[in-house]
Design a protein around this motif. Structure first.
Motif, PDB file in Angstrom:
ATOM      1  N   TYR A 127    -143.054 -61.445  -1.141  1.00  0.00           N
ATOM      2  CA  TYR A 127    -142.119 -60.453  -0.590  1.00  0.00           C
ATOM      3  C   TYR A 127    -141.270 -59.802  -1.692  1.00  0.00           C
ATOM      4  N   HIS A 128    -141.061 -60.513  -2.775  1.00  0.00           N
ATOM      5  CA  HIS A 128    -140.372 -59.873  -3.901  1.00  0.00           C
ATOM      6  C   HIS A 128    -141.266 -58.789  -4.508  1.00  0.00           C
ATOM      7  N   ASN A 129    -142.528 -59.098  -4.657  1.00  0.00           N
ATOM      8  CA  ASN A 129    -143.473 -58.103  -5.195  1.00  0.00           C
ATOM      9  C   ASN A 129    -143.583 -56.881  -4.299  1.00  0.00           C
TER      10      ASN A 129
ATOM     11  N   SER B   2    -137.405 -67.723  -7.217  1.00  0.00           N
ATOM     12  CA  SER B   2    -136.398 -68.715  -6.866  1.00  0.00           C
ATOM     13  C   SER B   2    -135.637 -69.192  -8.090  1.00  0.00           C
ATOM     14  N   GLU B   3    -134.479 -69.763  -7.848  1.00  0.00           N
ATOM     15  CA  GLU B   3    -133.740 -70.432  -8.913  1.00  0.00           C
ATOM     16  C   GLU B   3    -133.383 -71.830  -8.437  1.00  0.00           C
ATOM     17  N   TYR B   4    -133.101 -72.720  -9.407  1.00  0.00           N
ATOM     18  CA  TYR B   4    -132.998 -74.149  -9.091  1.00  0.00           C
ATOM     19  C   TYR B   4    -131.645 -74.725  -9.503  1.00  0.00           C
ATOM     20  N   PHE B   5    -131.183 -75.678  -8.710  1.00  0.00           N
ATOM     21  CA  PHE B   5    -129.908 -76.339  -8.972  1.00  0.00           C
ATOM     22  C   PHE B   5    -130.121 -77.841  -8.813  1.00  0.00           C
TER      23      PHE B   5
ATOM     24  N   ASN C  22    -133.099 -60.827  -3.749  1.00  0.00           N
ATOM     25  CA  ASN C  22    -132.322 -61.953  -4.291  1.00  0.00           C
ATOM     26  C   ASN C  22    -133.181 -63.210  -4.318  1.00  0.00           C
ATOM     27  N   LYS C  23    -133.083 -63.922  -5.425  1.00  0.00           N
ATOM     28  CA  LYS C  23    -133.855 -65.164  -5.511  1.00  0.00           C
ATOM     29  C   LYS C  23    -133.398 -66.163  -4.463  1.00  0.00           C
TER      30      LYS C  23
END
Ligand SMILES: [Zn+2]
Ligand SMILES: [Zn+2]
Length: 257
Positions: free
Chosen positions: A80-82, A114-117, A88-89
């Motif tokens: 969906y980002h493409n 995505s981003e990770y925590f 937004n990640k």
């Protein structure tokens, strides 16, 4: 009126069956949403692509039944980002310490937007004014985090997978909760010797001793009738219910400004 909507997406383990999935709960609060665990099959109950907008996903521990669908969510975010639909990640919160290379595999995924925590006992973040904190329960087979969602109006606990060996600490963590979403892998009739999971009766003791208002049982054995869990817990704690896929629970408070 302020409300928190809790939607069970997956309530059984270790495998999905019929219309039931592995562990997952969707929490919606003030236009924000958070997924508590991401078990096998839960994505079929989510509304794509909308669900991906500002989505936060918590994985409580590296057992496959709790993150089996993370790859599907990641790949959907990438696609969906493409397509320029997702800008937004998505945010994925994972236990800091890896287990059996599962963290490495998730975070190394190149086809994910995505981003990770990293979750540990000192980590917290906010969903609007709802503070999200974590505590290693020290009683499951691997490191597993309980999740607390709290503001001045609400306190919700998601135990994830817990055992009986750290029960006093557990009661403390759950103290005066409005709702405890608690695992109940076993029934007394199983005569399980496991100290790394709870029975429905154990869950009822937790709810009673921590003075919780409501108990929602989950993490059932796929081959058992859920009503047996309900009856077992009711022996000891009245305000208990069983989690059922897509059966929403809404906590409400009048807003006093
Ligand atoms: Zn587990
Ligand atoms: Zn589990």
């Amino acid at each position: 009126m302020v409300e928190i909507i809790i939607t069970p997406l997956g309530t059984i383990s270790p495998y999905p069956k019929n219309n039931m999935n592995c562990p997952g709960f969707l929490i919606e609060y003030k236009n924000e949403k958070i997924l508590l665990d991401c078990g096998n099959g839960i994505t079929r109950l989510l509304s794509f692509p909308n669900i991906l907008q500002n989505l936060k996903v918590i994985i409580t521990h590296y057992h496959k039944d709790h993150f089996g669908d993370i790859g599907a969510i990641q790949y959907a975010s990438y696609v969906y980002h493409n397509l320029e639909i997702l800008n937004n990640k998505i945010k994925i919160y994972l236990p800091k310490d890896d287990y059996a290379f599962n963290k490495q595999e998730i975070t190394a995924n190149k086809e994910s937007y995505s981003e990770y925590f990293a979750i540990d006992n000192n980590y917290s973040f906010y969903i609007n004014d709802l503070k999200v904190t974590f505590e290693d329960n020290n009683s499951h087979t691997i490191k597993s985090y309980m999740v607390k969602l709290q503001n001045k109006d609400f306190k919700i606990i998601y135990t994830s997978d817990i055992g009986t060996t750290n029960f006093e600490k557990l009661i403390e963590f759950c103290n005066n909760a409005d709702l405890i979403i608690c695992e109940s892998s076993f029934l007394k009739k199983h005569h399980s010797k496991s100290k790394t999971h709870l029975t429905a009766y154990d869950a009822s003791i937790l709810a009673k001793k921590s003075n919780a208002k409501k108990l929602l049982l989950t993490h059932f054995w796929p081959e058992e009738d859920k009503n047996e869990y309900l009856e077992e817990a009711k022996e000891n704690f009245k305000n208990v219910d069983i989690a059922i896929e897509n059966k929403k629970l809404i906590l409400k408070r009048d807003y006093h400004g």
